[in-house]
Design a protein around this motif. Structure first.
Motif, PDB file in Angstrom:
ATOM      1  N   TYR A  36      46.439  38.341  42.648  1.00 37.74           N
ATOM      2  CA  TYR A  36      46.467  39.433  41.686  1.00 37.74           C
ATOM      3  C   TYR A  36      46.626  40.764  42.414  1.00 37.74           C
ATOM      4  CZ  TYR A  36      44.137  35.769  38.966  1.00 37.74           C
ATOM      5  OH  TYR A  36      43.806  34.592  38.358  1.00 37.74           O
ATOM      6  N   PRO A  37      47.156  41.745  41.740  1.00 42.80           N
ATOM      7  CA  PRO A  37      47.211  43.082  42.342  1.00 42.80           C
ATOM      8  C   PRO A  37      45.799  43.640  42.489  1.00 42.80           C
ATOM      9  CG  PRO A  37      47.870  43.152  40.029  1.00 42.80           C
ATOM     10  CD  PRO A  37      47.770  41.709  40.399  1.00 42.80           C
ATOM     11  N   PRO A  38      45.587  44.590  43.383  1.00 39.28           N
ATOM     12  CA  PRO A  38      44.247  45.173  43.568  1.00 39.28           C
ATOM     13  C   PRO A  38      43.711  45.765  42.270  1.00 39.28           C
ATOM     14  CG  PRO A  38      45.733  45.870  45.327  1.00 39.28           C
ATOM     15  CD  PRO A  38      46.585  45.179  44.305  1.00 39.28           C
ATOM     16  N   ALA A  39      42.417  45.541  42.019  1.00 39.48           N
ATOM     17  CA  ALA A  39      41.791  46.048  40.797  1.00 39.48           C
ATOM     18  C   ALA A  39      41.673  47.561  40.847  1.00 39.48           C
ATOM     19  CB  ALA A  39      40.407  45.422  40.630  1.00 39.48           C
ATOM     20  N   THR A  40      41.980  48.194  39.740  1.00 36.00           N
ATOM     21  CA  THR A  40      41.903  49.653  39.655  1.00 36.00           C
ATOM     22  C   THR A  40      40.664  50.111  38.904  1.00 36.00           C
ATOM     23  OG1 THR A  40      43.282  49.623  37.655  1.00 36.00           O
ATOM     24  CG2 THR A  40      44.414  49.895  39.770  1.00 36.00           C
ATOM     25  N   GLU A  41      39.926  49.159  38.310  1.00 33.81           N
ATOM     26  CA  GLU A  41      38.714  49.480  37.576  1.00 33.81           C
ATOM     27  C   GLU A  41      37.516  48.808  38.240  1.00 33.81           C
ATOM     28  OE1 GLU A  41      38.386  51.459  35.112  1.00 33.81           O
ATOM     29  OE2 GLU A  41      40.303  51.645  34.088  1.00 33.81           O
ATOM     30  N   ILE A  46      36.097  45.715  33.986  1.00 37.53           N
ATOM     31  CA  ILE A  46      37.045  44.606  33.827  1.00 37.53           C
ATOM     32  C   ILE A  46      36.395  43.465  33.059  1.00 37.53           C
ATOM     33  CG2 ILE A  46      38.415  42.871  35.051  1.00 37.53           C
ATOM     34  CD1 ILE A  46      38.734  44.879  37.325  1.00 37.53           C
ATOM     35  N   ARG A 124      37.407  38.782  36.334  1.00 35.95           N
ATOM     36  CA  ARG A 124      38.853  38.630  36.139  1.00 35.95           C
ATOM     37  C   ARG A 124      39.206  38.023  34.790  1.00 35.95           C
ATOM     38  NH1 ARG A 124      42.369  41.027  39.474  1.00 35.95           N
ATOM     39  NH2 ARG A 124      41.390  40.085  41.307  1.00 35.95           N
TER      40      ARG A 124
END
Length: 212
Positions: A36-41, A46, A124
């Motif tokens: 997955y792309p890096p979490a921004t929250e 999330i 996630r």
């Protein structure tokens, strides 16, 4: 002379040949690649978004006192009376603030709400990682119409693999015999493709996340 073989036989022949030939793994670092792309929250945000998206009800509490205050208002609003809790750690909180509950399985067939702990929360996909290692077993999370899970921010993991690592660290070689995930209330759409909540378990699922 042309070989008279079917496409299936040719395919099986290639598979046998490939199994006999030893080759190096062309992708040795595949498992290390991020899925997955890096979490921004924040993980809390999330999890709350994913959990509510599957009809779960999420409540964040700064401490035990706020947890009890919100629970008192919720129980009064929903008219909860038969509240069951078999987890010693949760029982201590309830007794500390004189919150009424059933700590035995007396009249369990009339249970309205079951309180349990969990092993981890998976941000996630908004899932709850549970096992049969706690006092509640499986009954309190399945039989009552309302299942309330109490968790702490230290149990909040981004992915399932992180949750399993947490369990492995906690239990070592004495792993629980059952580990499962809960994603939202029990549901089915088998009958005329109409979504029905509470088909094989609770109609409502709450997560109270306490800071700590």
């Amino acid at each position: 002379m042309k070989e008279n073989t079917t496409s299936k036989e040719r395919l099986l022949k290639k598979i046998r040949k490939a199994l006999l030939e030893r080759r190096d793994n062309p992708y040795p670092n595949l498992e290390d690649l991020p899925l997955y792309p890096p979490a921004t929250e924040l993980p809390e945000v999330i999890f709350a978004e994913q959990f509510t998206a599957v009809a779960g009800q999420f409540v964040f509490c700064e401490d035990e006192l706020q947890f009890i205050e919100i629970l008192l208002n919720l129980a009064e609003e929903r008219e909860w009376r038969k509240i069951y809790c078999w987890e010693p750690a949760l029982q201590e909180i309830f007794k500390k603030y004189d919150y009424p509950f059933f700590e035995t399985d007396k009249d369990f067939d009339k249970a309205e709400v079951g309180f349990t702990l969990c092993e981890a929360l998976i941000a996630r996909n908004g899932s709850i990682l549970v096992s049969n290692a706690n006092e509640a077993g499986r009954r309190l999370g399945i039989y009552p119409n309302v299942h309330v899970v109490v968790a702490y921010t230290s149990q909040l993991m981004m992915d399932l693999k992180d949750g399993f690592k947490l369990i492995k660290t906690k239990y070592g070689h004495n792993m629980p015999s059952l580990i499962s995930t809960i994603t939202g209330p029990s549901r089915t759409a088998d009958i005329e493709k109409t979504l029905v909540l509470g088909a094989h378990g609770p109609k409502e699922l709450f997560v109270f996340l306490l800071d700590g």
